[in-house]
Motif scaffolding. Structure first.
Motif, PDB file in Angstrom:
ATOM      1  N   ALA A 102       0.897  -1.367  -0.151  1.00  0.00           N
ATOM      2  CA  ALA A 102      -0.583  -0.166  -0.213  1.00  0.00           C
ATOM      3  C   ALA A 102       0.750   1.110  -0.120  1.00  0.00           C
ATOM      4  O   ALA A 102       0.513   2.169  -0.701  1.00  0.00           O
ATOM      5  CB  ALA A 102      -1.186  -0.099   0.624  1.00  0.00           C
ATOM      6  N   GLU A 103       1.952   0.954   1.086  1.00  0.00           N
ATOM      7  CA  GLU A 103       2.919   2.603   0.724  1.00  0.00           C
ATOM      8  C   GLU A 103       3.400   2.734  -0.913  1.00  0.00           C
ATOM      9  O   GLU A 103       4.242   3.824  -0.523  1.00  0.00           O
ATOM     10  CB  GLU A 103       3.821   2.334   2.192  1.00  0.00           C
ATOM     11  N   GLY A 104       3.469   1.414  -1.176  1.00  0.00           N
ATOM     12  CA  GLY A 104       4.059   1.863  -2.521  1.00  0.00           C
ATOM     13  C   GLY A 104       2.781   1.983  -3.775  1.00  0.00           C
ATOM     14  O   GLY A 104       3.533   1.771  -5.124  1.00  0.00           O
ATOM     15  N   LEU A 105       2.210   2.819  -3.509  1.00  0.00           N
ATOM     16  CA  LEU A 105       0.780   3.143  -4.672  1.00  0.00           C
ATOM     17  C   LEU A 105       1.537   3.436  -5.490  1.00  0.00           C
ATOM     18  O   LEU A 105       1.394   3.936  -7.213  1.00  0.00           O
ATOM     19  CB  LEU A 105      -0.137   3.293  -3.328  1.00  0.00           C
ATOM     20  N   LEU A 106       2.251   5.206  -5.273  1.00  0.00           N
ATOM     21  CA  LEU A 106       2.814   5.783  -6.388  1.00  0.00           C
ATOM     22  C   LEU A 106       3.801   4.987  -7.238  1.00  0.00           C
ATOM     23  O   LEU A 106       4.276   5.125  -8.655  1.00  0.00           O
ATOM     24  CB  LEU A 106       4.127   6.726  -5.487  1.00  0.00           C
ATOM     25  N   LEU A 107       4.479   4.166  -6.789  1.00  0.00           N
ATOM     26  CA  LEU A 107       5.523   2.773  -7.751  1.00  0.00           C
ATOM     27  C   LEU A 107       4.734   2.541  -8.442  1.00  0.00           C
ATOM     28  O   LEU A 107       4.579   2.214 -10.075  1.00  0.00           O
ATOM     29  CB  LEU A 107       6.828   2.468  -6.724  1.00  0.00           C
ATOM     30  N   LEU A 108       3.618   1.625  -8.108  1.00  0.00           N
ATOM     31  CA  LEU A 108       2.186   1.425  -8.591  1.00  0.00           C
ATOM     32  C   LEU A 108       1.390   2.188 -10.109  1.00  0.00           C
ATOM     33  O   LEU A 108       1.550   1.647 -10.726  1.00  0.00           O
ATOM     34  CB  LEU A 108       1.332   0.544  -7.393  1.00  0.00           C
TER      35      LEU A 108
END
Length: 344
Positions: free
Chosen positions: A317-323
């Motif tokens: 979830a904390e990697g949403l920007l990467l996703l």
């Protein structure tokens, strides 16, 4: 082969012997063709939007002893945990702030159903606009009914295989395919948006058992279809078994998209674990859902269904920007809505 694929696209089904041909004789060029058709169907129904679900792994305690699973009861080598009500609600609050409007509560088959009913009630009260999905295994009919009454909307329960002989090769005595199928019938009847699915390349799986699975899913008409490759776990009886194939997983994803144009089909964590571009390949084969991990970081490695499970970076979830960036690179964007099933 192309004419078979085109007919599947047109009519949403084939005869069992035709599915057998498709599964056993699909070359790379045919795979590209069916993936492209499935992608067109997904784009026609959902646009270039990928729904996100916040996955909360509520605990790894399980009463079952499935031969393929790292959190099976007999595995003495993993550290067991179970999130309490406050922690689960804190994960939901964090997810809600990030924009998630669906929470997926997944766990081993624990016996504390009363606590989970309280948790669902609390989530529904605090977040009336979200969808609550449960993936907590086989339960009595009355427990499913109480989950639904408490405010859960969806339930995921993979049948794993529709062939009884194959089922018994994957599970110990005391578990039965008939009970698994009874659960799925209950869930549909109660009113859940229901998800089922299989592990592709599970030990002893054959083309014939896969055809059975396809026909069962066609009959059930689930709102969600979850498939991913089998991945071994080093502390199970299947530790030395080979992983499922990317090619066959992508073929099946596309088959299910052509058969079920409106279904919610995730590109699974198992795909992302099998290959760095696995998630993207799943989306380009017709998937339209991803489930970033909202669980507390300190617990994620303990929910080890299989080895090397992806739970960080774009899987988190904390990697949403990467996703978001990775999806943009293949022409897709994140949809933060509930993403309910809708048969147009």
């Amino acid at each position: 082969m192309r004419s078979l694929i085109e007919r599947l696209h047109r009519e949403h089904t084939l005869a069992s012997d035709e599915f057998r041909v498709l599964l056993s004789q699909c070359e790379e060029e045919h795979l590209s063709f069916i993936n492209a058709l499935a992608r067109e169907v997904s784009l026609a129904n959902f646009g270039n939007k990928i729904f996100i679900r916040g996955l909360i792994e509520v605990g790894n305690c399980c009463k079952n002893d499935c031969y393929y699973c790292g959190i099976r009861r007999s595995n003495q080598l993993i550290e067991r945990y179970h999130l309490d009500e406050d922690t689960i609600l804190a994960c939901c609050r964090h997810g809600y702030e990030l924009g998630f409007r669906t929470f997926v509560l997944q766990g081993g088959e624990i016996n504390d159903d009363e606590m989970m009913i309280r948790v669902v009630t609390s989530i529904r009260k605090e977040f009336p606009d979200v969808a609550i999905t449960l993936s907590l295994g086989e339960k009595n009919t009355s427990v499913y009914e109480r989950f639904f009454q408490a405010g859960a909307n969806r339930y995921l329960l993979r049948h794993e295989t529709h062939n009884d002989l194959h089922y018994r090769k994957l599970h110990p005595e005391g578990m039965s395919l008939s009970n698994r199928l009874r659960c799925l019938d209950d869930l549909k009847r109660i009113g859940f948006q229901t998800g089922t699915g299989i592990m592709v390349g599970s030990p002893y799986q054959t083309i014939d058992t896969l055809v059975e699975d396809i026909l069962y899913i066609e009959k059930l008409q689930p709102e969600m279809i979850g498939i991913g490759p089998f991945l071994p776990h080093h502390d199970t009886p299947f530790a030395k078994m080979p992983s499922g194939s990317m090619k066959l997983t992508l073929l099946l994803l596309s088959i299910f998209r052509l058969m079920h144009p409106h279904a919610l089909i995730p590109s699974t964590t198992a795909l992302a674990t099998l290959a760095p571009e696995g998630r993207e390949k799943g989306i380009l084969a017709g998937a339209n859902v991803v489930m970033p991990n909202l669980s507390p970081v300190v617990q994620r490695s303990k929910y080890s269904l299989y080895d090397n499970k992806a739970s960080l970076g774009a899987e988190a979830a904390e990697g949403l920007l990467l996703l978001e960036k990775r999806l943009e690179a293949i022409g897709y964007t994140i949809d933060k809505g509930r993403g309910d099933y809708s048969a147009h």
